[in-house]
Design an enzyme around this catalytic site. Sequence first.
Site, PDB file in Angstrom:
ATOM      1  N   CYS A   2       0.322  -1.067   0.034  1.00 29.94           N
ATOM      2  CA  CYS A   2      -0.456  -0.291   0.291  1.00 29.94           C
ATOM      3  C   CYS A   2       0.552   0.933  -0.229  1.00 29.94           C
ATOM      4  CB  CYS A   2      -1.228  -0.222   1.177  1.00 29.94           C
ATOM      5  SG  CYS A   2      -1.641  -1.491   1.057  1.00 29.94           S
ATOM      6  N   ARG A  27       4.274   0.022  -6.012  1.00 27.87           N
ATOM      7  CA  ARG A  27       4.430  -0.345  -5.132  1.00 27.87           C
ATOM      8  C   ARG A  27       3.564  -1.887  -5.634  1.00 27.87           C
ATOM      9  NH1 ARG A  27       7.008   1.898  -0.646  1.00 27.87           N
ATOM     10  NH2 ARG A  27       6.236   0.419   0.528  1.00 27.87           N
ATOM     11  N   TRP A  76      -3.280  -2.580  -1.445  1.00 25.04           N
ATOM     12  CA  TRP A  76      -2.810  -3.363  -2.064  1.00 25.04           C
ATOM     13  C   TRP A  76      -3.797  -4.625  -0.196  1.00 25.04           C
ATOM     14  CZ3 TRP A  76      -0.520  -8.835  -0.220  1.00 25.04           C
ATOM     15  CH2 TRP A  76       0.025  -9.169  -1.355  1.00 25.04           C
ATOM     16  N   ASN A 100      -1.525   1.945   6.017  1.00 23.10           N
ATOM     17  CA  ASN A 100      -0.950   0.963   5.345  1.00 23.10           C
ATOM     18  C   ASN A 100       0.140  -0.233   6.566  1.00 23.10           C
ATOM     19  OD1 ASN A 100      -0.577   2.031   2.797  1.00 23.10           O
ATOM     20  ND2 ASN A 100       1.197   2.529   3.353  1.00 23.10           N
ATOM     21  N   GLY A 101      -0.292  -1.836   6.839  1.00 16.95           N
ATOM     22  CA  GLY A 101       0.015  -2.044   7.628  1.00 16.95           C
ATOM     23  C   GLY A 101      -1.175  -3.378   7.841  1.00 16.95           C
ATOM     24  N   GLU A 494      19.169 -16.508  -9.975  1.00 12.28           N
ATOM     25  CA  GLU A 494      18.058 -14.872 -10.509  1.00 12.28           C
ATOM     26  C   GLU A 494      17.245 -14.639 -11.279  1.00 12.28           C
ATOM     27  OE1 GLU A 494      17.509 -12.247  -7.980  1.00 12.28           O
ATOM     28  OE2 GLU A 494      17.030 -10.261  -9.878  1.00 12.28           O
ATOM     29  N   LYS A 498      13.868 -13.592 -11.934  1.00 13.25           N
ATOM     30  CA  LYS A 498      13.600 -12.379 -13.457  1.00 13.25           C
ATOM     31  C   LYS A 498      12.413 -13.103 -14.288  1.00 13.25           C
ATOM     32  CE  LYS A 498      14.991  -9.924 -11.211  1.00 13.25           C
ATOM     33  NZ  LYS A 498      14.714  -9.164 -10.121  1.00 13.25           N
ATOM     34  N   GLU A 501       8.790 -13.895 -12.277  1.00 10.89           N
ATOM     35  CA  GLU A 501       7.953 -12.519 -12.183  1.00 10.89           C
ATOM     36  C   GLU A 501       7.526 -11.076 -12.785  1.00 10.89           C
ATOM     37  OE1 GLU A 501      10.209 -10.103  -9.107  1.00 10.89           O
ATOM     38  OE2 GLU A 501      11.684 -10.174 -10.533  1.00 10.89           O
ATOM     39  N   HIS A 517      19.561 -34.607 -11.313  1.00  5.55           N
ATOM     40  CA  HIS A 517      19.174 -35.626 -10.129  1.00  5.55           C
ATOM     41  C   HIS A 517      17.706 -35.367 -10.613  1.00  5.55           C
ATOM     42  CE1 HIS A 517      23.408 -36.581  -8.233  1.00  5.55           C
ATOM     43  NE2 HIS A 517      23.528 -34.959  -9.166  1.00  5.55           N
ATOM     44  N   LYS A 616       6.409  -3.997  -4.910  1.00  9.57           N
ATOM     45  CA  LYS A 616       7.697  -3.916  -4.837  1.00  9.57           C
ATOM     46  C   LYS A 616       8.417  -3.455  -3.759  1.00  9.57           C
ATOM     47  CE  LYS A 616      11.621  -2.364  -6.319  1.00  9.57           C
ATOM     48  NZ  LYS A 616      12.545  -2.804  -7.328  1.00  9.57           N
TER      49      LYS A 616
HETATM   50  C1  AGP Z   1      12.767  -8.793  -7.426  1.00  8.17           C
HETATM   51  O1  AGP Z   1      13.334  -8.524  -8.341  1.00  8.17           O
HETATM   52  C2  AGP Z   1      12.338  -8.712  -6.105  1.00  8.17           C
HETATM   53  N1  AGP Z   1      10.930  -7.421  -5.925  1.00  8.17           N
HETATM   54  C3  AGP Z   1      11.509  -9.454  -5.193  1.00  8.17           C
HETATM   55  O2  AGP Z   1      12.639 -10.612  -5.115  1.00  8.17           O
HETATM   56  C4  AGP Z   1      12.333  -8.850  -4.290  1.00  8.17           C
HETATM   57  O3  AGP Z   1      14.004  -9.217  -4.438  1.00  8.17           O
HETATM   58  C5  AGP Z   1      12.753  -8.357  -1.919  1.00  8.17           C
HETATM   59  O4  AGP Z   1      10.786  -8.058  -2.103  1.00  8.17           O
HETATM   60  C6  AGP Z   1      12.963  -8.341  -1.117  1.00  8.17           C
HETATM   61  O5  AGP Z   1      12.722  -7.257  -1.207  1.00  8.17           O
HETATM   62  P1  AGP Z   1      14.377  -5.957  -0.228  1.00  8.17           P
HETATM   63  O6  AGP Z   1      15.605  -6.424  -1.265  1.00  8.17           O
HETATM   64  O7  AGP Z   1      13.257  -4.647  -0.738  1.00  8.17           O
HETATM   65  O8  AGP Z   1      14.293  -6.475   1.290  1.00  8.17           O
END
Ligand code: AGP
Length: 621
Positions: A2, A27, A76, A100-101, A494, A498, A501, A517, A616
């Site tokens: 949020c 976000r 969100w 938020n929260g 990674e 990428k 997502e 394996h 985000k």
């Molecule tokens: C990566 O592309 C993502 N957005 C996600 O995995 C992110 O790295 C993770 O939520 C950790 O966030 P931070 O580095 O802000 O703690």
Amino acid sequence: MCGIIGYTGPREVVPILLAGLRRLEYRGYDSAGVALVDRAHTGVQVARREGKIAALERALEQHPLTGSCGVGHTRWATHGPPTESNAHPHRVGHVALVHNGIIENHAELRRALAARGSAFTSETDTEVIAHLIEAEMDDRGCDLLHAVHAIQSRLKGSWALAVVHDKHPDTVVAARHSSPLLLGLGGPGVGEGESPGAENYVASDISAILSYTRAVVDLEDGDVACVRPDSIVILDQDGAPVKRARRRVEWSPMAAEKQGFKHFMLKEIHEQPRAIRDTMLGATIDDESGDVELDGLRLELGADNPRLVMVACGTSWHAALTGKYLIERLARIPVEVDLASEFRYRDPILGPSDVVVAISQSGETADTLAAIHEAKRRRAHTVAICNVQGSTITRVADQVIYTRAGPEISVASTKAFTTQLTMVTLLAIHLGRRTGRLSEERARALLGALRTLPAHVEQLLAQLSAIRIIARRYVDARDCLYLGRGLCFPAALEGALKLKEISYIHAEGYASGEMKHGPIALVDATVPVIVLALRGPGYEKVVSNLEEVRARGGKIIALATMGDTQIGDIADDVILVPDVPEELQPIAVSVPLQLLAYHFADLKGTDVDQPRNLAKSVTVE
Ligand code: AGP
């Protein structure tokens, strides 16, 4: 997740709130709304819509609202689906607020409030807060500031609040507990550009207000602030007036703009040469001895058996895994790596001689923050590697090393990752020199290579169109495998993260040696296998893995070292990567992997910067 923005001052508030919400879109959210006190003082007006901010903008075009004080929110959904009635702001009586929260005891509070006659119009945990404030003002006759302060003792969970009230036409009351919130100071000579008069802002994230001001005050947990155009009064947890330090944000307002790129992600991929260079400015390097000191780091390494534990989530966890390989190799210090969400609950063996290094781009990830608290509870020393100054994690950790990626807006982390990799490489060299396990000569060679790395990244960026052509060939794939060995194993994880997502193509990363394996069962002509096959000690073994894939009809995209003429005989497509020392290969391969994922997503037409279901920064569990 949020996002919150608030404003009070002489300007028309709706455009400020909408622009701020637009900047918070990254976000992740699924509904949006605003509440403002109108200029005629006829009370608070609320507009909310399910879906994107464009829907809210259309509603405000059809039924314009005017005012000079108000709050806005992107939600969100957690409690209750993303409908209009669950969207914030929530209005109860004279009060309207955004939150938020998560309020963990909302069900209990709801029952108590319903018993005294409160009627609820949403399924959210947030609505109870508005009822509590309204009841507190009615019952005790106190003002908005003191009512918000008082009701906080009844809440459990996390909150950042921005509240407006019919009878306080120029006031936003802001409160925070375990969820980020800051105040932006505006007005002539303080804010950015021309200012028509005294004004102030509230925001959950600096990017919402960066074009208006870079002068901010971070609220502490338990603080409540009464924000007016020409004054700010802050009460601490105990209700005592308190002054909080003002700081200037270094990020330029332009850094949060797309600057002609189609997506923030593409812009941020292209910013990596600069971001890596800036991150290196946080290191003081002795060119003769190869010693490195890092700004913010003063580590006491226990005399016997020092140990590091690295904790993080998602992409940052991949940077931590790379850190393990590098620190163990260069400094011979044992490193454990944990997902922060596991670490906090698995009863880790930890004590005062351990150093816990938390990596986080945002500095707000709930699990990483909880892991730091857990480490502190066990009296370990905590160090954060973080990109956002003033974020919660930087204020909780004992020491902080900053990456200097600048604002990362795209949900998919790119420049934050490569700057984290830069920083863990510098940390490994720093530790290696301190333990004496890294020779001066090797340290100097690695530092020299780090300095030339931005130029190599520029070379990789020049392959943008070639990588798009490769992506086009495989864009209909439903599954992809990423294979890497040694230092390139975390980079394979990674690369797969990428791709999945942003393109929604199912992708998994594996250590190449693990392929036999299990994952090899998946290989056929429909599953592209992306192999990190750079020259180094594991090269011959990776080539054998490629042969195995080929023998099963698999399609291979290989990332190989420039000058490698052998790989083209086995792979269907080859992306050439500059020849860098093995320790820097994770950074070098990450750039083409980011471009590959980007092109897959762009060709598929997904929402690259705000992929579905993702936020985000994950500020709740
Ligand atoms: C990566 O592309 C993502 N957005 C996600 O995995 C992110 O790295 C993770 O939520 C950790 O966030 P931070 O580095 O802000 O703690």
